[in-house]
Write a protein that holds these residues in place. Structure first.
Motif, short mmCIF file in Angstrom:
data_model
loop_
_atom_site.label_atom_id
_atom_site.label_comp_id
_atom_site.label_asym_id
_atom_site.label_seq_id
_atom_site.Cartn_x
_atom_site.Cartn_y
_atom_site.Cartn_z
N ALA A 84 0.82 -1.21 0.00
CA ALA A 84 0.00 0.00 0.00
C ALA A 84 0.85 1.26 0.00
N ASP A 85 1.92 1.27 0.75
CA ASP A 85 2.70 2.51 0.80
C ASP A 85 4.19 2.21 0.98
N ASP A 86 4.94 3.27 1.03
CA ASP A 86 6.38 3.20 1.07
C ASP A 86 6.90 2.43 2.29
N ALA A 87 6.33 2.71 3.46
CA ALA A 87 6.77 2.05 4.69
C ALA A 87 6.56 0.55 4.61
N GLU A 88 5.38 0.19 4.06
CA GLU A 88 5.04 -1.21 3.90
C GLU A 88 6.03 -1.89 2.94
N ALA A 89 6.35 -1.20 1.84
CA ALA A 89 7.27 -1.75 0.85
C ALA A 89 8.63 -2.02 1.48
N GLN A 90 9.10 -1.04 2.24
CA GLN A 90 10.41 -1.18 2.87
C GLN A 90 10.43 -2.37 3.83
#
Lengths: 482, 338
Positions: free
Chosen positions: B175-181
């Protein structure tokens, strides 16, 4: 008489023996509840194993928590120094540094007393509604609020004069409860305007005159009701109040403010965020949705075709549309229909649409309660000669609402948690809004679980309290014999 | 009574609508405040800090525009917009200007009726992989799992790139950048793709940055820049030239610190025109002649903004690269003030 002493029957009871080991205490409980059969045994073992692994995985993380650091990197360094390079640990230092944004958003720190005071007074306003003038419970609530205000204002370094004034006000409430607990309901009535004034600030005359509009409604109703009946009188009262609010209020308020400039520093809606925002949206929507929902439910069961059709249309339309769509409507579409330069507050727009949304659900929950009532109740009300509103107030609603409590509370809890959805229209709600702002700071980028756990814990606390209260209420209102 | 009030309001609003579409500049001046559409939080580019003050590379441009138009860089209200709401917020008039890492694309320019007035950051989509994967080029990523944000242009670029190079991949959508990381660090995917600036910021905050490399391929062009509504050319010019003023300032060595001194002493005719010492540059746009002076004084020149928010001295550590001035081999080029 010697043989009388040799009796056949024992004169004292045999001391009771302890039950066998397998039939008492912990062992019995474990056997009956955890290992009562092969299936239960397997499930218990599986659950224990997974619990063990869960704890094994996460326990070090909880135990290694760091509270004092200036960045995520520093947290990692501290954990690595203390527990070895591969150790993981929570970085609660982020909460310590940014807690105020999770709670208050961008509200100016020197004015934190305003939301805190309105939060405390919220419970003062709720007490008479929640506990129906029950003196002991009301006093407990007031004492709790006073303690909360005292501690939090003191912790935030407010000056003693302020605190003393607020404590005197709380003492006034206590006195009121001791003399006439039901009179506290008047405070409940003025609370919305008071909270609006405290939170947004500005001229004191705006909220005062808004409340005066309600007084206009009441006066018109009382004057006209004997002549025109309930419905016409309330409709005309409403029209009169609207004329007051829309046409007269702003000029009168400006005039009064030039004469007596009393007020607090005005704040913009974009300074609201975090749980302050969640509570503003949640509490105002919940308190407005219940009466609207009741009216919609009654409208849906009405014999009058127009009212019935309108109610059914509203309820079905709103229930057929997802909340996200309503929020997007609030934030984007409404702006197209309003004249340019009108600054129709985004929070207000969201509150209105969330209210409409939950009112439709409440209406259906209450309709369920109404449907559960035996027909005899309605007929008995008619037979007693009560008019429609009297019958609703005295006979139907008390029973229907009692039946609907679990459903209503479920809707409220759902609504409160749904306030996090406003993140999609760019409002800084605590779960994603504030979290992503905190993560955008290079110091805390990459932090993952900590903000979710913090916010989740507060949400749990709120929702769990609401649910416990509803159980208390159900218990208190239980009148049937089981 | 109520009816006539209603009709009156309707008529008045139609009238006001007719006037208002004429000029954002007049609206901003009348309001005394610039409303700037910003990010909900993007490291280095725009987010409120611990005190609630907005900071960042994009934020600085908003402040520069406020300084140029109103003479006061603090008279900006930042409205956070999400990826879904940003363009509608601009089109509906909720914000005057959008500076939110938005990629200039054909369809946004033409279909959405928006004007991208400048490119304040040339970005491009890149890949990050773990070092021990042994991959040195994105073309070796055949069969890899890739963490990617849904609903973004990056997702489409990724599909294009792999299709064009005839290799396969499995997307892991997040969903978002933090999740991706997090997914990437947890090993749920081999590679993590987003804009190169975002990758650099992510890498900088990882527990073990040395074990991750950003692959050399940049698979897309992502020109990010300020956006205004179609058809309000005067307003678009003000935003564009405020940005150019910051570029020219860097070119001419005018900084936040020395701008007053240079305005008083410079003999360079272009500098004198830019800073409003000579000529009527401001009046031509409908703002104060000291517009550029105010903007530079408020936020510094382009190089200073870059260095303070995302440059090599910050933890994000982005090199100037394409965003270097044209005279130093980059793409940032401002037309002359004449």
């Amino acid at each position: 008489m010697a043989n009388t002493e040799a009796s056949f029957v024992r004169t004292e009871m045999v001391a009771p023996q302890e039950p066998p080991l397998s039939e008492r205490g912990v062992v019995k409980w474990v056997r009956e509840n955890l290992f009562s059969g092969p299936l239960n045994t397997i499930l218990t073992v599986l659950a224990l194993v997974s619990l063990f692994y869960l704890v094994k995985l996460s326990l070090p993380w909880w135990l290694h928590g760091v509270w004092k650091a200036n960045s995520l990197g520093e947290c990692r360094q501290i954990i690595a120094d203390a527990y070895g390079p591969d150790a993981t640990g929570a970085c609660w230092a982020m909460i310590r540094e940014r807690w105020h944004q999770f709670i208050f958003g961008f509200y100016p720190p020197e004015m934190y007393w305003r939301p805190i005071l309105s939060f405390g007074l919220l419970f003062v306003a709720l007490a008479p509604a929640l506990f129906f003038g029950d003196r002991r419970n009301n006093l407990v609530i007031l004492a709790g609020v006073a303690l909360f205000l005292l501690l939090s204002l003191w912790a935030l370094d407010n000056d003693l004069l302020h605190i003393a004034l607020i404590m005197m006000m709380m003492a006034g409430f206590v006195a009121l409860v001791l003399i006439a607990p039901r009179k506290l309901l008047w405070f409940t009535l003025i609370y919305p305007a008071l909270a609006q004034f405290l939170l947004w600030g500005g001229s004191v005359w705006g909220p005062v005159l808004t409340m005066l509009g309600l007084a206009v409604l009441a006066v018109v109703y009382v004057v006209l009701q004997p002549r025109f009946g309930v419905v016409m009188a309330s409709a005309m009262g409403f029209v009169a109040a609207c004329v007051w609010w829309l046409a007269l209020q702003s000029s009168v308020s400006t005039a009064l403010y030039t004469l007596m400039p009393i007020g607090l520093e005005a704040l913009d809606s974009d300074q609201f965020g975090g749980f302050l925002l969640a509570f503003v949206i949640g509490v105002s929507s919940i308190s407005a949705a219940l009466p609207i929902g009741i009216l919609l439910a009654l409208g849906r069961r009405s014999d009058m075709l127009l009212i019935k059709t309108l109610s059914v249309t509203i309820i079905e339309f709103v229930r057929g549309v997802p909340l996200i769509t309503m929020l997007f409507t609030a934030s984007l579409l409404l702006q197209y229909f309003l004249p340019p330069r009108t600054n129709f507050d985004l929070i207000l727009r969201v509150v209105i649409l969330v209210t409409v949304f939950s009112a439709a659900y409440i209406a259906e929950v209450i309709r369920g309660g109404l449907a559960a009532l035996p027909r005899g109740q309605f007929e008995a009300a008619d037979a007693l000669g009560l008019d429609y509103w009297q019958a609703q107030r005295l006979i139907t609603m008390p029973q229907a609402l009692k039946i609907s409590i679990p459903g209503i509370v479920t809707t409220f809890i759902g609504l409160f948690k749904d306030t996090t959805l406003v993140t999609f229209v760019g409002l800084a709600e605590p779960l994603r809004g504030i979290t992503s702002i905190v993560r955008a700071d290079i110091d805390w980028k990459g932090i993952y679980w900590e903000p979710y756990i913090f916010v989740g814990a507060i949400f749990f606390l709120c929702c769990f309290s609401i649910s416990r209260y509803s159980m208390y209420l159900e218990h208190k209102l239980k009148t049937d014999h089981r | 009574m109520t009816k006539s009030v209603f009709l009156g309001t309707l008529a008045a609003s139609a009238l006001v609508a007719g006037f208002a579409s004429a000029g954002t500049l007049d609206d901003v001046k009348a309001r005394g405040e610039l409303i700037c559409g910003s990010n909900t939080g993007l490291t280095g580019f725009g987010a409120p800090d611990a005190n609630g003050e907005w900071q960042g590379f994009d934020v600085a441009l908003c402040r520069a525009v406020a300084a140029a138009v109103l003479g006061d860089a603090t008279k900006v209200k930042f409205v956070p917009t999400t990826g879904e709401t940003r363009f509608t917020a601009l089109a509906s008039g909720e914000v005057d200007l959008l500076v939110r890492n938005s990629t200039w694309t054909f369809s946004r320019d033409n279909d959405l009726k928006l004007d991208f007035v400048a490119v304040n950051y040339y970005d491009g989509q890149g890949f990050m992989v773990k070092k021990d994967l042994g991959v040195t080029s994105a073309k070796e990523l055949d069969g890899a799992t890739v963490c990617i944000q849904t609903g973004t242009t990056t997702e489409l670029n990724l599909a294009d790139f792999f299709k064009f190079n005839n290799i396969t991949y499995t997307p892991v959508t997040v969903a978002d950048d933090a999740e991706a990381q997090r997914q990437y660090l947890a090993g749920a995917c081999d590679a993590f793709t987003t804009d190169a600036s975002g990758l650099a910021a992510s890498r900088a905050t990882m527990p073990d940055p040395a074990n991750h490399i950003i692959l050399p391929e940049i698979i897309s062009k992502e020109p990010l820049g300020p956006v205004v509504r179609h058809g309000d050319n005067n307003w678009g010019d003000i935003v564009r030239w405020t940005y150019y003023a910051l570029l020219i300032a860097e070119e001419k060595g005018i900084t936040q610190a020395n701008v007053d001194e240079i305005a008083a002493s410079s003999t360079d005719p272009e500098v004198r025109r830019l800073l409003g010492v000579e000529g009527e540059t401001g009046a031509m746009m409908g703002v104060d002649n000291a517009w550029a002076h105010n903007a530079i004084k408020a936020v510094g020149n382009y190089g200073e903004i870059f260095a303070a928010n995302i440059g090599e001295s910050t933890p994000i550590g982005l090199a100037r690269g394409l965003n270097e001035l044209w005279s130093k081999g980059g793409l940032q080029y401002a037309p002359p003030v004449r």
